[in-house]
Design a protein around this motif. Structure first.
Motif, PDB file in Angstrom:
ATOM      1  N   ILE A 156       0.859  -1.184   0.000  1.00  0.00           N
ATOM      2  CA  ILE A 156       0.000   0.000   0.000  1.00  0.00           C
ATOM      3  C   ILE A 156       0.893   1.232   0.000  1.00  0.00           C
ATOM      4  CG2 ILE A 156      -1.818   1.266   1.208  1.00  0.00           C
ATOM      5  CD1 ILE A 156      -2.586  -1.365   2.579  1.00  0.00           C
ATOM      6  N   SER A 157       0.686   2.117  -0.963  1.00  0.00           N
ATOM      7  CA  SER A 157       1.498   3.331  -1.082  1.00  0.00           C
ATOM      8  C   SER A 157       0.819   4.495  -0.369  1.00  0.00           C
ATOM      9  CB  SER A 157       1.711   3.673  -2.559  1.00  0.00           C
ATOM     10  OG  SER A 157       2.461   4.872  -2.692  1.00  0.00           O
ATOM     11  N   LEU A 158       1.523   5.084   0.592  1.00  0.00           N
ATOM     12  CA  LEU A 158       1.022   6.239   1.325  1.00  0.00           C
ATOM     13  C   LEU A 158       1.986   7.412   1.155  1.00  0.00           C
ATOM     14  CD1 LEU A 158      -0.074   4.719   4.785  1.00  0.00           C
ATOM     15  CD2 LEU A 158      -1.468   5.054   2.744  1.00  0.00           C
ATOM     16  N   THR A 159       1.450   8.624   1.247  1.00  0.00           N
ATOM     17  CA  THR A 159       2.315   9.797   1.277  1.00  0.00           C
ATOM     18  C   THR A 159       3.026   9.833   2.627  1.00  0.00           C
ATOM     19  OG1 THR A 159       0.656  11.288   2.237  1.00  0.00           O
ATOM     20  CG2 THR A 159       0.662  11.047  -0.169  1.00  0.00           C
ATOM     21  N   PHE A 160       3.999  10.708   2.751  1.00  0.00           N
ATOM     22  CA  PHE A 160       4.764  10.798   3.992  1.00  0.00           C
ATOM     23  C   PHE A 160       3.844  11.043   5.189  1.00  0.00           C
ATOM     24  CE2 PHE A 160       7.146  12.975   7.277  1.00  0.00           C
ATOM     25  CZ  PHE A 160       8.313  12.235   7.364  1.00  0.00           C
ATOM     26  N   LYS A 161       2.961  12.036   5.071  1.00  0.00           N
ATOM     27  CA  LYS A 161       2.097  12.385   6.187  1.00  0.00           C
ATOM     28  C   LYS A 161       1.072  11.287   6.472  1.00  0.00           C
ATOM     29  CE  LYS A 161       3.301  16.417   7.892  1.00  0.00           C
ATOM     30  NZ  LYS A 161       4.671  16.440   7.403  1.00  0.00           N
ATOM     31  N   GLU A 162       0.555  10.634   5.442  1.00  0.00           N
ATOM     32  CA  GLU A 162      -0.375   9.525   5.656  1.00  0.00           C
ATOM     33  C   GLU A 162       0.319   8.397   6.408  1.00  0.00           C
ATOM     34  OE1 GLU A 162      -2.844  10.328   1.490  1.00  0.00           O
ATOM     35  OE2 GLU A 162      -1.453   8.634   1.658  1.00  0.00           O
ATOM     36  N   PHE A 163       1.556   8.111   6.022  1.00  0.00           N
ATOM     37  CA  PHE A 163       2.330   7.065   6.677  1.00  0.00           C
ATOM     38  C   PHE A 163       2.548   7.399   8.149  1.00  0.00           C
ATOM     39  CE2 PHE A 163       6.083   4.643   7.831  1.00  0.00           C
ATOM     40  CZ  PHE A 163       5.958   3.456   7.118  1.00  0.00           C
ATOM     41  N   GLU A 164       2.949   8.647   8.417  1.00  0.00           N
ATOM     42  CA  GLU A 164       3.181   9.076   9.791  1.00  0.00           C
ATOM     43  C   GLU A 164       1.906   8.998  10.622  1.00  0.00           C
ATOM     44  OE1 GLU A 164       6.115  10.232  11.336  1.00  0.00           O
ATOM     45  OE2 GLU A 164       7.029   9.348   9.561  1.00  0.00           O
ATOM     46  N   LEU A 165       0.795   9.409  10.034  1.00  0.00           N
ATOM     47  CA  LEU A 165      -0.473   9.417  10.755  1.00  0.00           C
ATOM     48  C   LEU A 165      -0.937   8.002  11.079  1.00  0.00           C
ATOM     49  CD1 LEU A 165      -2.989  10.646  11.928  1.00  0.00           C
ATOM     50  CD2 LEU A 165      -3.795  11.163   9.621  1.00  0.00           C
ATOM     51  N   LEU A 166      -0.863   7.105  10.105  1.00  0.00           N
ATOM     52  CA  LEU A 166      -1.265   5.720  10.366  1.00  0.00           C
ATOM     53  C   LEU A 166      -0.351   5.083  11.411  1.00  0.00           C
ATOM     54  CD1 LEU A 166      -3.063   3.332   9.742  1.00  0.00           C
ATOM     55  CD2 LEU A 166      -1.511   2.721   7.870  1.00  0.00           C
ATOM     56  N   HIS A 167       0.929   5.355  11.323  1.00  0.00           N
ATOM     57  CA  HIS A 167       1.871   4.829  12.315  1.00  0.00           C
ATOM     58  C   HIS A 167       1.515   5.322  13.717  1.00  0.00           C
ATOM     59  CE1 HIS A 167       6.034   4.746  14.266  1.00  0.00           C
ATOM     60  NE2 HIS A 167       5.727   3.493  14.059  1.00  0.00           N
ATOM     61  N   PHE A 168       1.173   6.585  13.827  1.00  0.00           N
ATOM     62  CA  PHE A 168       0.784   7.171  15.115  1.00  0.00           C
ATOM     63  C   PHE A 168      -0.466   6.489  15.665  1.00  0.00           C
ATOM     64  CE2 PHE A 168      -0.930  11.060  17.489  1.00  0.00           C
ATOM     65  CZ  PHE A 168      -0.098  10.857  18.575  1.00  0.00           C
ATOM     66  N   LEU A 169      -1.432   6.235  14.796  1.00  0.00           N
ATOM     67  CA  LEU A 169      -2.655   5.548  15.218  1.00  0.00           C
ATOM     68  C   LEU A 169      -2.358   4.117  15.658  1.00  0.00           C
ATOM     69  CD1 LEU A 169      -5.095   6.730  12.405  1.00  0.00           C
ATOM     70  CD2 LEU A 169      -5.279   7.321  14.830  1.00  0.00           C
ATOM     71  N   THR A 220     -14.147   7.041  13.847  1.00  0.00           N
ATOM     72  CA  THR A 220     -14.342   8.457  14.142  1.00  0.00           C
ATOM     73  C   THR A 220     -15.114   8.566  15.448  1.00  0.00           C
ATOM     74  OG1 THR A 220     -14.448   9.005  11.785  1.00  0.00           O
ATOM     75  CG2 THR A 220     -15.309  10.641  13.324  1.00  0.00           C
ATOM     76  N   VAL A 221     -14.539   9.246  16.409  1.00  0.00           N
ATOM     77  CA  VAL A 221     -15.201   9.455  17.698  1.00  0.00           C
ATOM     78  C   VAL A 221     -15.761  10.869  17.688  1.00  0.00           C
ATOM     79  CG1 VAL A 221     -14.972   9.427  20.199  1.00  0.00           C
ATOM     80  CG2 VAL A 221     -13.565   7.894  18.794  1.00  0.00           C
ATOM     81  N   ARG A 222     -17.057  10.982  17.622  1.00  0.00           N
ATOM     82  CA  ARG A 222     -17.707  12.269  17.433  1.00  0.00           C
ATOM     83  C   ARG A 222     -17.279  13.296  18.484  1.00  0.00           C
ATOM     84  NH1 ARG A 222     -24.266  13.211  16.723  1.00  0.00           N
ATOM     85  NH2 ARG A 222     -24.131  15.433  16.132  1.00  0.00           N
ATOM     86  N   SER A 223     -16.903  14.453  17.990  1.00  0.00           N
ATOM     87  CA  SER A 223     -16.487  15.593  18.818  1.00  0.00           C
ATOM     88  C   SER A 223     -15.199  15.332  19.599  1.00  0.00           C
ATOM     89  CB  SER A 223     -17.601  16.010  19.795  1.00  0.00           C
ATOM     90  OG  SER A 223     -18.776  16.346  19.093  1.00  0.00           O
ATOM     91  N   ALA A 224     -14.520  14.237  19.269  1.00  0.00           N
ATOM     92  CA  ALA A 224     -13.298  13.906  20.013  1.00  0.00           C
ATOM     93  C   ALA A 224     -12.097  13.710  19.103  1.00  0.00           C
ATOM     94  CB  ALA A 224     -13.523  12.656  20.865  1.00  0.00           C
ATOM     95  N   GLY A 225     -12.251  12.876  18.065  1.00  0.00           N
ATOM     96  CA  GLY A 225     -11.107  12.623  17.199  1.00  0.00           C
ATOM     97  C   GLY A 225     -11.193  11.267  16.534  1.00  0.00           C
ATOM     98  N   TYR A 226     -10.076  10.554  16.510  1.00  0.00           N
ATOM     99  CA  TYR A 226     -10.014   9.240  15.841  1.00  0.00           C
ATOM    100  C   TYR A 226      -9.279   8.239  16.727  1.00  0.00           C
ATOM    101  CZ  TYR A 226     -11.226  11.891  11.632  1.00  0.00           C
ATOM    102  OH  TYR A 226     -11.844  12.691  10.725  1.00  0.00           O
ATOM    103  N   LYS A 227      -9.563   6.974  16.474  1.00  0.00           N
ATOM    104  CA  LYS A 227      -8.814   5.925  17.143  1.00  0.00           C
ATOM    105  C   LYS A 227      -8.798   4.666  16.292  1.00  0.00           C
ATOM    106  CE  LYS A 227     -12.424   3.597  19.883  1.00  0.00           C
ATOM    107  NZ  LYS A 227     -12.796   3.121  21.251  1.00  0.00           N
ATOM    108  N   LEU A 228      -7.766   3.874  16.504  1.00  0.00           N
ATOM    109  CA  LEU A 228      -7.678   2.569  15.870  1.00  0.00           C
ATOM    110  C   LEU A 228      -8.235   1.573  16.870  1.00  0.00           C
ATOM    111  CD1 LEU A 228      -6.430   1.861  13.082  1.00  0.00           C
ATOM    112  CD2 LEU A 228      -4.484   0.936  14.316  1.00  0.00           C
ATOM    113  N   GLU A 229      -9.204   0.786  16.450  1.00  0.00           N
ATOM    114  CA  GLU A 229      -9.865  -0.146  17.355  1.00  0.00           C
ATOM    115  C   GLU A 229      -8.890  -1.160  17.933  1.00  0.00           C
ATOM    116  OE1 GLU A 229     -12.786   0.167  18.459  1.00  0.00           O
ATOM    117  OE2 GLU A 229     -13.663   1.603  17.056  1.00  0.00           O
ATOM    118  N   GLU A 230      -9.128  -1.564  19.175  1.00  0.00           N
ATOM    119  CA  GLU A 230      -8.309  -2.618  19.776  1.00  0.00           C
ATOM    120  C   GLU A 230      -8.503  -3.906  18.998  1.00  0.00           C
ATOM    121  OE1 GLU A 230      -6.130  -2.600  22.062  1.00  0.00           O
ATOM    122  OE2 GLU A 230      -6.545  -1.110  23.619  1.00  0.00           O
ATOM    123  N   GLN A 231      -7.467  -4.724  18.920  1.00  0.00           N
ATOM    124  CA  GLN A 231      -7.550  -5.980  18.213  1.00  0.00           C
ATOM    125  C   GLN A 231      -8.348  -6.989  19.037  1.00  0.00           C
ATOM    126  OE1 GLN A 231      -3.148  -6.040  17.731  1.00  0.00           O
ATOM    127  NE2 GLN A 231      -3.599  -6.690  15.651  1.00  0.00           N
TER     128      GLN A 231
END
Length: 231
Positions: A156-169, A220-231
């Protein structure tokens, strides 16, 4: 000394940028059109490109997309310069791989702050950075050192910022991350309330993951932000 290429057809603005960045100890080269830029980048790869959208013959968006297609140039950070303030221009630029944008007219201090922030971010987390971890999540494998992402063997090809953001999540799975927190971490400075930038990057990440057959794990957590679901 960091090298910056400025592609701007307005001679006055190009000179202002060159003088300001040179005074801040950057090596700056200015180009009035795509041809001069293309010729020079083949000789020397810069650390950052400042790119005007409204250029003669070949526009800035075309240059940006051409860069992101080339292996040698795709990881060069790009800041868009535009006189337009329409949301569509920002969306198109960011989705095409730009790291930031500055709307004209802008001040010298703003220019320097944004240039330094983008370079700082790349210096910290770029290909020569200190992180060497491989992060896995429900079939996703993110190799930070090699800047590779795959899902069940599909690259999967991501831009630099997309890669950083997914890594952070992925590093913070199960934790709700506010847009402001993401901006501070990924963009490295106060982004003046442009939280829509996060939404746009999340959207493109989701699209690319889904194209590879990966279900949407980013909530998407309304009025809060984003999260990656627990496995």
């Amino acid at each position: 000394m960091k090298t910056i290429y400025c592609v701007e057809d307005d001679a006055g603005i190009r000179e202002l940028i060159t003088l300001a960045l040179s005074a801040a100890d950057f090596e700056v080269y200015g180009f009035e059109d795509a041809k001069g830029f293309y010729d020079e980048i083949k000789k020397k790869i810069p650390d950052l490109v400042l790119l005007d959208l409204m250029l003669p013959k070949v526009d800035g968006m075309t240059i940006l997309r051409d860069m992101k297609k080339e292996m040698d140039y795709k990881d060069i950070p790009v800041i868009i310069l535009t006189a337009k303030s329409m949301e569509l221009d920002k969306v198109r630029g960011l989705e095409s791989g730009a790291d930031d944008f500055i709307t004209k007219p802008f001040g010298v201090l703003e220019l320097l702050a944004r240039v330094k922030a983008v370079l700082r971010r790349y210096g910290k987390n770029g290909q020569n950075g200190s992180e060497t971890d491989i992060t896995e999540y429900n079939g996703l494998i993110l190799d930070y050192q090699k800047r590779n992402l795959s899902y069940n063997g599909t690259s999967i090809s991501l831009t630099f910022k997309e890669f950083e953001l997914l890594h952070f999540l992925m590093l913070n799975k199960g934790i709700v991350l506010s847009r402001d927190k993401i901006l501070q971490e990924i963009w490295g400075y106060d982004y003046e309330g442009e939280t829509r930038t996060v939404d746009m990057h999340i959207k493109t990440i989701r699209q690319k993951l889904e194209s590879a057959g990966c279900i949407n794990f980013i909530s998407t957590v309304r009025s809060a932000g984003y999260k990656l679901e627990e496995q």
